[in-house]
Every structure is written in C-alpha cells, then in structure tokens.
Design a protein around this motif. Structure first.
Motif, mmCIF file in Angstrom:
data_model
loop_
_atom_site.group_PDB
_atom_site.id
_atom_site.type_symbol
_atom_site.label_atom_id
_atom_site.label_comp_id
_atom_site.label_asym_id
_atom_site.label_seq_id
_atom_site.Cartn_x
_atom_site.Cartn_y
_atom_site.Cartn_z
ATOM 1 N N THR A 132 0.835 -1.200 0.000
ATOM 2 C CA THR A 132 0.000 0.000 0.000
ATOM 3 C C THR A 132 0.872 1.254 0.000
ATOM 4 O O THR A 132 0.581 2.230 -0.688
ATOM 5 C CB THR A 132 -0.911 0.015 1.241
ATOM 6 N N ALA A 133 1.969 1.203 0.765
ATOM 7 C CA ALA A 133 2.857 2.360 0.822
ATOM 8 C C ALA A 133 3.473 2.638 -0.540
ATOM 9 O O ALA A 133 3.526 3.789 -0.995
ATOM 10 C CB ALA A 133 3.949 2.105 1.858
ATOM 11 N N LEU A 134 3.910 1.574 -1.213
ATOM 12 C CA LEU A 134 4.471 1.732 -2.565
ATOM 13 C C LEU A 134 3.453 2.408 -3.468
ATOM 14 O O LEU A 134 3.762 3.330 -4.225
ATOM 15 C CB LEU A 134 4.793 0.357 -3.155
ATOM 16 N N MET A 135 2.210 1.922 -3.364
ATOM 17 C CA MET A 135 1.131 2.431 -4.194
ATOM 18 C C MET A 135 0.873 3.910 -3.891
ATOM 19 O O MET A 135 0.694 4.710 -4.808
ATOM 20 C CB MET A 135 -0.105 1.605 -3.888
ATOM 21 N N CYS A 136 0.876 4.250 -2.605
ATOM 22 C CA CYS A 136 0.643 5.644 -2.231
ATOM 23 C C CYS A 136 1.709 6.549 -2.849
ATOM 24 O O CYS A 136 1.413 7.657 -3.301
ATOM 25 C CB CYS A 136 0.673 5.809 -0.714
ATOM 26 N N GLY A 137 2.954 6.053 -2.861
ATOM 27 C CA GLY A 137 4.027 6.830 -3.474
ATOM 28 C C GLY A 137 3.731 7.113 -4.941
ATOM 29 O O GLY A 137 3.861 8.242 -5.419
ATOM 30 N N LEU A 138 3.286 6.065 -5.652
ATOM 31 C CA LEU A 138 2.976 6.235 -7.074
ATOM 32 C C LEU A 138 1.814 7.196 -7.258
ATOM 33 O O LEU A 138 1.798 8.007 -8.197
ATOM 34 C CB LEU A 138 2.635 4.883 -7.702
ATOM 35 N N ILE A 139 0.823 7.115 -6.345
ATOM 36 C CA ILE A 139 -0.316 8.030 -6.447
ATOM 37 C C ILE A 139 0.152 9.471 -6.256
ATOM 38 O O ILE A 139 -0.256 10.369 -6.997
ATOM 39 C CB ILE A 139 -1.396 7.660 -5.406
ATOM 40 N N LEU A 140 1.035 9.687 -5.289
ATOM 41 C CA LEU A 140 1.536 11.050 -5.070
ATOM 42 C C LEU A 140 2.276 11.564 -6.299
ATOM 43 O O LEU A 140 2.067 12.692 -6.739
ATOM 44 C CB LEU A 140 2.461 11.081 -3.852
ATOM 45 N N GLU A 141 3.144 10.725 -6.871
ATOM 46 C CA GLU A 141 3.910 11.142 -8.049
ATOM 47 C C GLU A 141 2.990 11.502 -9.205
ATOM 48 O O GLU A 141 3.082 12.567 -9.813
ATOM 49 C CB GLU A 141 4.818 10.003 -8.535
ATOM 50 N N ASN A 142 2.093 10.555 -9.516
ATOM 51 C CA ASN A 142 1.276 10.760 -10.702
ATOM 52 C C ASN A 142 0.159 11.763 -10.462
ATOM 53 O O ASN A 142 -0.284 12.423 -11.397
ATOM 54 C CB ASN A 142 0.729 9.422 -11.189
ATOM 55 N N GLY A 143 -0.270 11.883 -9.195
ATOM 56 C CA GLY A 143 -1.222 12.932 -8.868
ATOM 57 C C GLY A 143 -0.607 14.294 -9.136
ATOM 58 O O GLY A 143 -1.234 15.176 -9.728
ATOM 59 N N ASN A 144 0.632 14.437 -8.738
ATOM 60 C CA ASN A 144 1.358 15.683 -8.988
ATOM 61 C C ASN A 144 1.475 15.931 -10.491
ATOM 62 O O ASN A 144 1.215 17.034 -10.977
ATOM 63 C CB ASN A 144 2.748 15.561 -8.347
ATOM 64 N N LEU A 145 1.835 14.871 -11.232
ATOM 65 C CA LEU A 145 1.992 15.004 -12.689
ATOM 66 C C LEU A 145 0.678 15.455 -13.324
ATOM 67 O O LEU A 145 0.642 16.328 -14.193
ATOM 68 C CB LEU A 145 2.424 13.659 -13.268
ATOM 69 N N ALA A 146 -0.439 14.865 -12.865
ATOM 70 C CA ALA A 146 -1.735 15.197 -13.445
ATOM 71 C C ALA A 146 -2.165 16.610 -13.061
ATOM 72 O O ALA A 146 -2.730 17.337 -13.870
ATOM 73 C CB ALA A 146 -2.781 14.181 -12.992
ATOM 74 N N LEU A 147 -1.904 16.978 -11.801
ATOM 75 C CA LEU A 147 -2.354 18.282 -11.312
ATOM 76 C C LEU A 147 -1.520 19.428 -11.867
ATOM 77 O O LEU A 147 -2.051 20.436 -12.317
ATOM 78 C CB LEU A 147 -2.243 18.323 -9.790
ATOM 79 N N LEU A 148 -0.192 19.275 -11.804
ATOM 80 C CA LEU A 148 0.682 20.407 -12.100
ATOM 81 C C LEU A 148 1.357 20.297 -13.464
ATOM 82 O O LEU A 148 2.029 21.220 -13.892
ATOM 83 C CB LEU A 148 1.758 20.528 -11.016
ATOM 84 N N GLY A 149 1.184 19.157 -14.138
ATOM 85 C CA GLY A 149 1.786 19.032 -15.459
ATOM 86 C C GLY A 149 3.237 18.609 -15.382
ATOM 87 O O GLY A 149 3.842 18.577 -14.308
ATOM 88 N N ALA A 150 3.803 18.287 -16.542
ATOM 89 C CA ALA A 150 5.148 17.727 -16.576
ATOM 90 C C ALA A 150 6.228 18.797 -16.504
ATOM 91 O O ALA A 150 7.374 18.498 -16.247
ATOM 92 C CB ALA A 150 5.323 16.898 -17.835
ATOM 93 N N SER A 151 5.870 20.023 -16.729
ATOM 94 C CA SER A 151 6.869 21.084 -16.764
ATOM 95 C C SER A 151 7.544 21.231 -15.405
ATOM 96 O O SER A 151 6.895 21.103 -14.372
ATOM 97 C CB SER A 151 6.197 22.408 -17.125
ATOM 98 N N ARG A 152 8.861 21.490 -15.454
ATOM 99 C CA ARG A 152 9.570 21.639 -14.191
ATOM 100 C C ARG A 152 9.291 22.993 -13.561
ATOM 101 O O ARG A 152 8.952 23.942 -14.231
ATOM 102 C CB ARG A 152 11.069 21.496 -14.434
ATOM 103 N N LYS A 153 9.474 23.043 -12.249
ATOM 104 C CA LYS A 153 9.289 24.299 -11.534
ATOM 105 C C LYS A 153 10.646 24.804 -11.070
ATOM 106 O O LYS A 153 11.483 24.041 -10.621
ATOM 107 C CB LYS A 153 8.395 24.080 -10.312
#
Lengths: 302, 394
Positions: free
Chosen positions: A108-129
C-alpha cells in the motif's frame, strides 16, 4: 588536497539529504515495523509545498526573502506533516485496524508513493518548476575550497534534526512510548498508552522533517519535478537499512555514509560506476552485519 | 455489496476489452491525411514536446482553414496524431509502432531528442514509414536509413562550431567537458568536441572529461574535478533542465569562467529554470529568435501572440519539418489510395526536395537525408534573451 576537502564538503551536503530522509524511514519503521515506501514522495511533496508556500510569501504577500524563509520552514513542515498524517489515516490505519499482514501495508505504501507522483503530474503538469531564490547565495572561499551559505545551512540542519530526534526518542515520555510500541504493540495499550496518537505523532515527525528536507533540497537544487523523490527515497531507504533501520543513529550515519561513497566514487571513477560501487560497498557492509551498523537482531513473537 | 463489486469488475473488464478491439480498427476517411507526432509531452524535457505540439497546431490551423492541402487538384484535410514518448527511448519505439500500425499515419514527425530519435528511427525505417526528426543532431538517427530524415544540422558540424567559437571568443587553450552518459546526443557531441578540440589544440588539452546520469541532481564531485583541472571554459552539451543545475552548482563551487553550450540549451524554459546563472553564456543552436527577419520573424510573432512566449528552436524546427512533409505531399501528381504507396511517395518526395527555405534557414539534403544548413551561436543577454552572436555555415 583542496580537491579532497572540497569533495568532503560536497559529500556532507549530499549526505545530509539522505540522512534527513532516512530519519523519516527509520522513525516509522521503528514504531510500526512498516517500511513507508511513500516517504521519498512525501519528500517530493514537501519540496512542492515549499515551492507554493514561498511563492505565496514572496509574491502574493510581498515579504522580504529572509522573513519568507523564517516563515516557510515551519509552514512547509506543518503542511507536509499533514500530508503524512493523511496518508496514515487513509491508507495505513484502516489496514492496521483490519489486522492486515505487514506485507500488504508495505505494498500500500508503494502504491501511495505512485499516487503522489502521478497525482502531482496530473495536477501540475510535466513542466519543471524553478524554486525562487530565498537566500542570496554567498560563496565563501578558503583558498581553492568553496562553501556556500546554503550548504552550511543544510549540513547544520541535518545535524540539528538528528540531535532533536535523538533527544525526543531517548529522553522524552512520548519517545519512551514510541520505543514501547516498537517493543510490543499488544501490551502497550494495556498500559494506558494511546497507540494511535503515538503513531500519528511519529508520522508528524517523519513527514515534517521530510518537508524540511524538501525545502532545503529545493534551495540547493532549484529544479523541481514530480519524480524527484523516487530515486533519492529508495537510496535513503537503503542507507537507513545499512545503518540499522529503526535506529536514529543508524539513519544518520547511513545517510552520510552513502553520501560520502557516492561523491567519492564519482570523484575518482567515471560516473557510470557510482551506483555500482556505492551499492556493492553497502552490500558488503550488510554481509558483515546483516542487521546494519547499529541494528540489533530481533526475534519475532509470532 | 459483493455481487455489485463482482458485476462492476465484469463491466470494467468488458470495457477494457472493447477499448482494445475498437482501437484496432481506425476509421478510414479518404479525405484525410494523417501525420503522426512522436514527441516528449512528459518526462525530462516536456517543454520540448509542448513547443513541437504548439508549432504543429499552428501549422495545421493554417492549412485546414484554407480547406486543406491540395494534391492533384483535390483538397485533403490534415489530421495530426500526438503520441507522448515520455522522453524515453523504449517509449519512443512504442509510440512509433502505435503511429505506424494502429493510427496508420503517412509520416512521422519526431522524436526530437537523439536519445529517442535513434531507436525510433530504426523502427520507422524497418516499417517503411517516412520519419523526419526536427531536433535530433546525432548522426546515427539517419545513418543507413533511407526512410529517415531530419531538419537539424549534425553534431559533427556542431562540434567544430563550438570548438572554433570558444577558441576565438574566450581565447581558450584548454577545455573541460561535462555530459550525460546515458543520452546519445550528449555523449556523441561530447566525444566529437573532445576529438576536435584535441586535433586543434594538441593532446591532453581537454583537461577534464566528466560524465553524469540522466536522473542526477548533484554534480558537485564532477565539477570539483573540473574546476581543480583549471580549464579555460566548460563545454556542457546537456539538456536545459540539467544545465540549470550544472551552471548553478559550478558557480557555488567558485567557478567564474565561461560556459559553452549546445543546441539542447535552446528551450524556452532554460531561463526560467536557470535564471541569473546562465546570463552571459554562449551556446550553438539552430536559429536566434532575437533580431530575426522575414518569414522567421512572422513565425516568431505569430507564435508569441498565440502562446505567450518566444518560440524556441524545437518549435521552429518542427514547423520546418512538418512543412517539408507537406511540401513532399504537394509535389505529388496525385494522392495514392493505398497507405503503403502514400508512404513511399512521401519518402521519394522528401528525397527529391532540392532546396527548402525554412524559418531556421535554407537547407539542402544530402544522400543520407541530412540537411546542409548553417548554425548560429547565441549569447544569453542580461535580459535573458538569446542574442545572435555569430553564424557558421558549412
């Protein structure tokens, strides 16, 4: 000689990040015997939270950079701690209540990590900050050796965090409770100790310092991207294991050890050798001492 | 509850299956010409993909607003399919295969970076689909691949440009290089640079030759070695996201000398990420936006108005690459009915273009499918604009 000293300073800075993140792994493992694989991504979220906090403080509220930094540190730590606690509430606690085996919680922890990563990608886009400059970088030069003020802050912060956590765990009542849960989580509630509160406290500490690490990392390496936490998180976890996971000193020493090996290998060999050498050395340490440098063999009562 | 979950699972499985089956049979419309784009919309260099897509969209609107492209007296509407290659080599191959087999495109634009263009070029060539990479400068992309073309100059040309410019402008005798060893582009260019520099200045004049990995964020050990070797300047053939970190860290370690960069610096995002540290540095590239004239200026102004920022070289090269394909199509007497014949016709058409006036300059193609065109060296001004410094023609 100058090159050697310079590389020691480089290694101290790089190792500080590993140490700060490894401390979070070790805290949660110490109490819950759970490897919180989402921790690297909480570090990433911490860096992004720091980014938005700093943008708000500097841009919208127009504060001076020094004041903004002073406010950004506690704000980032509190907000990142909230993320860690939310994860515990949503993902880990329900599983724990239902008595799920630890293996499922780790997945579950591994999965949560992936959700955080891809949630960020979906929300903020791939462009770097680009992280805005909070402190004017000052380069201090001693002969051919250069140190920046940010490097010094990072190294001092890592040491202070270690001393603070060490104090909390070994000298306070809540630390005693944490160690107690780690020793026997079935007997501890019988002593009238609120287990859930202690666990939440552990997540607040671990995630809060991941947030601090994120802020410091963003100040040192000001390019943010959604996957920045993955690799460094994995490596910090390995550092924590080599140090003896569950032991605060182990995480600290392990983090700096990995930092020194990585920088040392790159300084002498081609960079392709870095991870190969670094992890071979760590493997040899584990051969000699399978519980890690500071770990003790523990017999499970099942 | 359990029954509901079970049912939901069945429905989900059915939907996924149906989606797979449907995706197999694309609808064939004879009045549409479909061109595929194999570009990095996520991953390490998302701005590159964005710039490519924006330029392509602008061109598509231009053509379609006039009723489409005319071949043999008949009008055809353009349709562009954008496939994300995640800035990864293996995803680029998958994206190319999807465009070729599933979407049935007549030609592929992209991938942009050599790291993806070299493997994807092999796929396109094996499947006999014309591919034109806008931005890839590594020779291997088109080498012995009759179906693969490009719109950018080559590293064996760019390397000497950097060597000569640095030797002249910085008065440099020694150089140091830091490059990304897992990136075909960066590694290839670094090696060419080293070879050229030592040919010109003598053996051992590249005093440090340091590598790093794609995901690395800390370069302090490599930079310490480089600064310890005291070169006259540092050559950094790296992607813009890494450049931002490398240049800053070098300054933190006390480096005050100049940097020389390559065309991968030329993204619109470079200055946003790098800020003050990059000001005053030089890099070789495909065109300079500041002070452009003629068609190039028209393109830049329109792009800027539409998307809010100055187009970088990738945008301009994608524009040129796509126009090359359109020109090859327009040159045909009639549009063949069969997909295979269409692809062959475009390939032959591209091979027959003798000279092409693009927004990145006039170019000719050699027998390898590589253009012969000029490079420019730009200086990053104190305002962060890419200013023309020198133009070098073969």
């Amino acid at each position: 000689m100058e090159v050697l000293i310079q590389n020691i300073i480089n290694a101290l800075q790089w190792g500080s990040f590993y140490a700060l993140i490894a401390l979070g792994y070790t805290l949660v493992y110490g109490v819950l015997l759970l490897i919180n694989f989402a921790h690297g991504d909480i570090f990433m979220v911490g860096a992004y939270i720091a980014f938005f906090v700093v943008i708000t403080l500097l841009g919208t509220m127009g504060l001076a950079p020094g004041v903004a930094l002073a406010l950004a540190v506690p704000l980032t730590m509190i907000l990142t701690a909230c993320v860690g606690v939310t994860l515990e509430r949503i993902a880990y606690r329900p599983l724990r209540r239902k008595g799920a085996h630890r293996l499922y919680v780790v997945i579950t922890a591994l999965m949560c990590g992936l959700i955080l990563e891809n949630g960020n990608l979906a929300l903020l886009g791939a462009s770097r900050k680009k992280f805005p400059e909070l402190l004017e970088t000052t380069v201090y030069r001693f002969g051919d050796v250069s140190v920046t003020n940010i490097k010094l802050i990072v190294i001092v912060a890592a040491i202070l965090v270690f001393l603070f956590l060490h104090f909390v765990v070994t000298r306070t009542k809540i630390g005693m409770a944490m160690r107690g849960i780690s020793y026997d989580k079935f007997a501890i509630p019988l002593m009238g100790i609120p287990v859930d509160t202690i666990i939440v406290f552990t997540f607040i500490l671990g995630s809060g310092f991941a947030g601090l690490a994120g802020l410091l990392f963003a100040m040192s390496y000001p390019v943010l991207e959604p996957y920045m936490g993955a690799l460094i998180g994995w490596k910090a976890f390995i550092a924590a294991v080599v140090g003896g996971i569950g032991d605060i000193r182990g995480a600290f020493v392990g983090g700096f050890l990995l930092g020194f090996i990585e920088i040392g290998v790159v300084a002498v060999f081609p960079s392709t050798m870095r991870d190969l050498f670094a992890f071979t050395i760590l493997l040899m340490i584990l051969w000699a001492k399978p519980t890690g440098l500071f770990g003790r063999a523990r017999h499970q009562k099942i | 509850m359990k029954r509901f979950l079970k049912r939901a699972a069945y429905v989900a499985a059915a939907v996924v299956l149906a989606a797979f089956m449907l995706s197999g049979c694309g609808s064939e419309d004879s009045n549409v010409i479909k061109i595929g784009f194999n570009i990095p919309l996520t991953g390490d260099i998302p701005k590159v993909g964005e710039a490519s897509k924006f330029a392509a969209e602008m061109l598509k609107e231009d053509v379609n607003s006039q009723g489409g492209i005319t071949v043999g007296g008949k009008k055809y509407t353009l349709e562009f399919v954008y496939e994300d290659n995640e800035s990864k080599a293996e995803s680029a191959v998958n994206a190319a295969l999807k465009l070729i087999d599933q979407d049935g495109v007549v030609a592929i634009i992209g991938p942009n970076s050599s790291k993806q263009a070299v493997p994807a070029g092999g796929t396109a060539n094996d499947n006999e689909t014309p591919m034109i990479s806008p931005w890839s400068t590594n020779p291997d992309t088109t080498k012995d691949r009759p179906w693969v073309f490009r719109a950018a100059f080559l590293d064996p040309f760019q390397g000497p440009v950097a060597v000569n410019f640095a030797a002249k402008t910085f008065g440099a005798k020694t150089a140091a290089v830091i490059f990304d060893i897992s990136n075909d582009y960066s590694k290839g260019l670094a090696e060419i640079f080293k070879q050229e520099w030592e040919k010109k200045m003598g053996d051992g004049t590249v005093v440090a030759f340091e590598s790093h990995g794609t995901k690395d964020q800390d370069f302090s050990a490599q930079l310490t070695t480089i600064i310890g070797a005291a070169p006259d300047f540092i050559f950094v053939p790296d992607n813009y996201n890494q450049v931002a970190l490398i240049v800053k860290q070098a300054h933190d370690l006390g480096w005050q000398g100049p940097f020389m960069g390559s065309d991968a610096w030329g993204s619109a995002e470079l200055m946003e990420l790098c800020g003050d540290d990059c000001k005053g540095q030089y890099f070789s590239t495909h065109y300079a936006a500041a002070g452009a004239k003629g068609d190039t200026k028209v393109f830049i102004d329109r792009y800027k108005e539409k998307y809010g920022y100055t187009p970088d070289d990738v945008a301009a090269l994608t524009w040129d690459a796509t126009r090359l394909v359109l020109q090859a199509i327009q040159g045909l007497n009639e549009w063949p009915a069969d997909l295979k014949a269409q692809r062959t016709a475009i390939k032959d058409g591209l091979g027959n273009i003798a000279e092409f006036a693009g927004v990145t300059g006039t170019m000719k193609f050699d027998e390898q499918g590589d253009p012969i065109k000029c490079a420019v060296v730009v200086r990053i001004s104190d305002e962060g604009a890419f200013e023309f410094a020198e133009s070098v023609c073969p």
